[in-house]
Design an enzyme around this catalytic site. Structure first.
Site, PDB file in Angstrom:
ATOM      1  N   LYS A  19      -4.979   4.431   2.572  1.00 57.29           N
ATOM      2  CA  LYS A  19      -5.595   4.411   3.644  1.00 57.29           C
ATOM      3  C   LYS A  19      -5.318   5.549   4.630  1.00 57.29           C
ATOM      4  O   LYS A  19      -5.812   6.809   4.011  1.00 57.29           O
ATOM      5  CB  LYS A  19      -5.058   2.950   4.327  1.00 57.29           C
ATOM      6  CG  LYS A  19      -5.173   1.961   3.949  1.00 57.29           C
ATOM      7  CD  LYS A  19      -6.694   1.469   3.285  1.00 57.29           C
ATOM      8  CE  LYS A  19      -6.403   0.355   2.255  1.00 57.29           C
ATOM      9  NZ  LYS A  19      -5.644  -0.917   2.438  1.00 57.29           N
ATOM     10  N   TYR A  61      -1.896  -8.922   5.075  1.00 61.80           N
ATOM     11  CA  TYR A  61      -2.837  -8.419   4.164  1.00 61.80           C
ATOM     12  C   TYR A  61      -3.336  -9.353   2.865  1.00 61.80           C
ATOM     13  O   TYR A  61      -2.360 -10.022   2.273  1.00 61.80           O
ATOM     14  CB  TYR A  61      -2.690  -7.077   3.454  1.00 61.80           C
ATOM     15  CG  TYR A  61      -3.549  -6.596   2.643  1.00 61.80           C
ATOM     16  CD1 TYR A  61      -4.913  -6.111   2.923  1.00 61.80           C
ATOM     17  CD2 TYR A  61      -3.516  -6.580   1.188  1.00 61.80           C
ATOM     18  CE1 TYR A  61      -5.751  -5.320   2.080  1.00 61.80           C
ATOM     19  CE2 TYR A  61      -4.321  -6.057   0.275  1.00 61.80           C
ATOM     20  CZ  TYR A  61      -5.505  -5.493   0.615  1.00 61.80           C
ATOM     21  OH  TYR A  61      -6.333  -5.073  -0.107  1.00 61.80           O
ATOM     22  N   ARG A  74       8.164   7.758 -16.058  1.00 63.43           N
ATOM     23  CA  ARG A  74       8.111   6.540 -15.390  1.00 63.43           C
ATOM     24  C   ARG A  74       9.472   6.526 -14.274  1.00 63.43           C
ATOM     25  O   ARG A  74       9.267   5.808 -13.250  1.00 63.43           O
ATOM     26  CB  ARG A  74       8.255   5.278 -16.166  1.00 63.43           C
ATOM     27  CG  ARG A  74       8.488   4.004 -15.617  1.00 63.43           C
ATOM     28  CD  ARG A  74       7.975   2.765 -16.425  1.00 63.43           C
ATOM     29  NE  ARG A  74       8.297   2.794 -18.051  1.00 63.43           N
ATOM     30  CZ  ARG A  74       9.618   2.703 -18.381  1.00 63.43           C
ATOM     31  NH1 ARG A  74      10.359   2.406 -17.600  1.00 63.43           N
ATOM     32  NH2 ARG A  74       9.544   2.847 -19.519  1.00 63.43           N
ATOM     33  N   ASP A 115       4.749  -4.168   6.848  1.00 67.97           N
ATOM     34  CA  ASP A 115       3.624  -3.229   5.961  1.00 67.97           C
ATOM     35  C   ASP A 115       3.282  -2.450   7.459  1.00 67.97           C
ATOM     36  O   ASP A 115       2.546  -3.015   8.481  1.00 67.97           O
ATOM     37  CB  ASP A 115       2.588  -4.337   5.680  1.00 67.97           C
ATOM     38  CG  ASP A 115       1.405  -3.525   5.073  1.00 67.97           C
ATOM     39  OD1 ASP A 115       1.069  -2.201   5.330  1.00 67.97           O
ATOM     40  OD2 ASP A 115       0.634  -4.353   4.316  1.00 67.97           O
TER      41      ASP A 115
HETATM   42  C1  PLP Z   1      -5.221  -1.936   1.778  1.00 66.73           C
HETATM   43  C2  PLP Z   1      -3.901  -2.721   1.965  1.00 66.73           C
HETATM   44  C3  PLP Z   1      -3.067  -3.064   1.218  1.00 66.73           C
HETATM   45  C4  PLP Z   1      -2.993  -3.061  -0.232  1.00 66.73           C
HETATM   46  O1  PLP Z   1      -3.227  -1.562  -0.681  1.00 66.73           O
HETATM   47  P1  PLP Z   1      -3.947  -1.126  -1.834  1.00 66.73           P
HETATM   48  O2  PLP Z   1      -3.531   0.510  -1.890  1.00 66.73           O
HETATM   49  O3  PLP Z   1      -5.463  -1.216  -1.950  1.00 66.73           O
HETATM   50  O4  PLP Z   1      -3.429  -1.586  -2.986  1.00 66.73           O
HETATM   51  C5  PLP Z   1      -1.668  -3.485   1.897  1.00 66.73           C
HETATM   52  N1  PLP Z   1      -1.617  -3.660   3.264  1.00 66.73           N
HETATM   53  C6  PLP Z   1      -2.515  -3.517   3.886  1.00 66.73           C
HETATM   54  C7  PLP Z   1      -2.433  -3.552   5.447  1.00 66.73           C
HETATM   55  C8  PLP Z   1      -3.813  -2.683   3.552  1.00 66.73           C
HETATM   56  O5  PLP Z   1      -4.771  -2.325   4.542  1.00 66.73           O
END
Ligand code: PLP
Length: 379
Positions: A197, A101, A49, A172
């Site tokens: 992604k 998001y 962890r 982000d």
């Molecule tokens: C998908 C996404 C998230 C969240 O990520 P997860 O891996 O699904 O928890 C956060 N920000 C953006 C811009 C996203 O496309």
């Protein structure tokens, strides 16, 4: 070295012990304590962890690509984002873009607010951020281009305001990745990613990453990572290490397709609007071009009627009707029933997220095939 080279020559191109051309998967929860008279700080790895060599490789790789001091991996993008908010204190205040998001809105509104963090959601432009600053404001949270309408936030101007007021800026960077945009270079303090992604890139893993600009912020975030424990497993870390190696070729190919399809859609009689920062009429194009090296592989468009939009999802064959983005396959998602389903309808309408809106995340199919397919799906 240029970016594509750095993806391959990332400091982990071979294993020091065996010469293997890949990072080993350390599938272990614990490590031998070499000296029982001393505490866990006497050795690098103690319990997974708190640290694992496979995770460490991934964390070093993303820190290097974002030009930050320290990287962190989490079990999902939301794990990363929620953990980053964890460095802010009760009684503090965060200013967040209203175009972030949906999951990030949810965790702020439903958990952090309840735990005593004040939250303001604003239109992410410099004067609105300036206006929202309170004596207890600690951070500004941004995302650009935004989801699903690809609105552009002027990072440098917003960061300048935050800095002036002594606030952290958190960005982000999921849509752009460090291949196209590096917020830390523009002065941001922390970058977060859903590596699910483009970084993972193959729709086969859920994982999150964060990078801090300074070692001091890294210490704070490490405390949250180790205490909240929202860490990924070594196989998933390995998948993302592998995915990142091909980031540039994947993203450039998908971006090229997005540009071709954006122009094609803009000329289609049943399409009323196309939202893509590569198009000359996109209102944020000049700012985007000043802070990113390409428009990316995501776009949204609106059809004349909701029936046409629903028929598109039914008829389209080469785009998966699914949530998510950044995979090798083109994905068509529907914001009103997917990413923005939890948002109150009046707010959705105000932001322009309507039933006619279709979001496309381009994959690696040939653009000619996608055009032929989209033609019949819109027809
Ligand atoms: C998908 C996404 C998230 C969240 O990520 P997860 O891996 O699904 O928890 C956060 N920000 C953006 C811009 C996203 O496309």
């Amino acid at each position: 070295m240029k970016f594509g080279t750095r993806l391959i020559h990332n400091g982990h191109e071979s294993d020091a012990e065996t010469g293997a051309l890949g990072v080993p998967v350390y599938q272990t929860s614990t490590f031998l304590r070499r000296d029982m008279s001393r505490g866990p700080d006497s050795q690098e790895y103690d319990y997974s962890r708190g640290g694992n060599p496979t995770r460490k490789a991934l964390e070093d790789i993303i820190a290097g690509l974002e030009n930050g001091a320290r990287g962190f991996a989490f079990g999902s993008g939301m794990g990363a984002i929620s953990s980053v908010f964890g460095i802010l204190s009760t009684g503090g205040h965060i200013i967040a873009s209203e175009d972030i998001y949906g999951g990030s809105v949810f965790v702020l509104e439903n958990f952090y607010r309840r735990w005593g963090l004040e939250v303001s959601m604003v239109d992410a432009c410099p004067d609105q951020i300036q206006k929202a600053i309170r004596p207890n404001t600690k951070a500004v949270y941004l995302e650009t281009p935004s989801n699903p309408l690809l609105k552009i936030t002027d990072l440098a101007s917003c960061i300048a305001i935050a800095r002036e007021a002594g606030l952290l800026t958190i960005v982000d960077n999921t849509f752009m990745t460090p291949c196209l945009q590096r917020p830390l270079d523009l002065g941001a303090d922390i970058v977060v990613h859903s590596a699910t992604k483009f970084l993972g890139g193959h729709s086969d893993v859920v994982l999150g990453l964060a990078v801090t600009r300074t070692a001091e912020l890294g210490k704070q975030l490490y405390a949250v990572q180790n205490s909240f424990g929202a860490i990924p497993g070594p196989w998933d870390e390995w998948l993302v290490i592998r995915g990142i190696k091909t980031l540039k070729v994947r993203l450039e190919a998908a971006q090229n397709t997005a540009m071709i399809l954006a122009n094609w859609l803009a000329a289609h009689p049943r399409v009323t609007d196309v939202y893509y920062p590569g198009l000359p009429n996109h209102p944020g194009k000049a700012i985007h071009d000043s802070q990113a090296s390409g428009p990316g592989a995501m776009l949204s468009f609106k059809t004349q009627t909701e029936e046409q939009a629903l028929a598109f999802y039914q008829k389209v064959r080469l785009a998966a009707a699914a949530p998510s983005l950044g995979g090798v396959e083109t994905i068509a998602s529907r914001p009103v029933t997917m990413s923005h389903v939890a948002m109150p309808a009046p707010q959705r309408e105000r932001l322009g997220v309507s039933g006619t809106l279709i979001r496309i995340a381009f994959g690696l199919e040939d653009p000619e095939d996608l055009i032929e397919d989209f033609e019949q799906a819109l027809g």
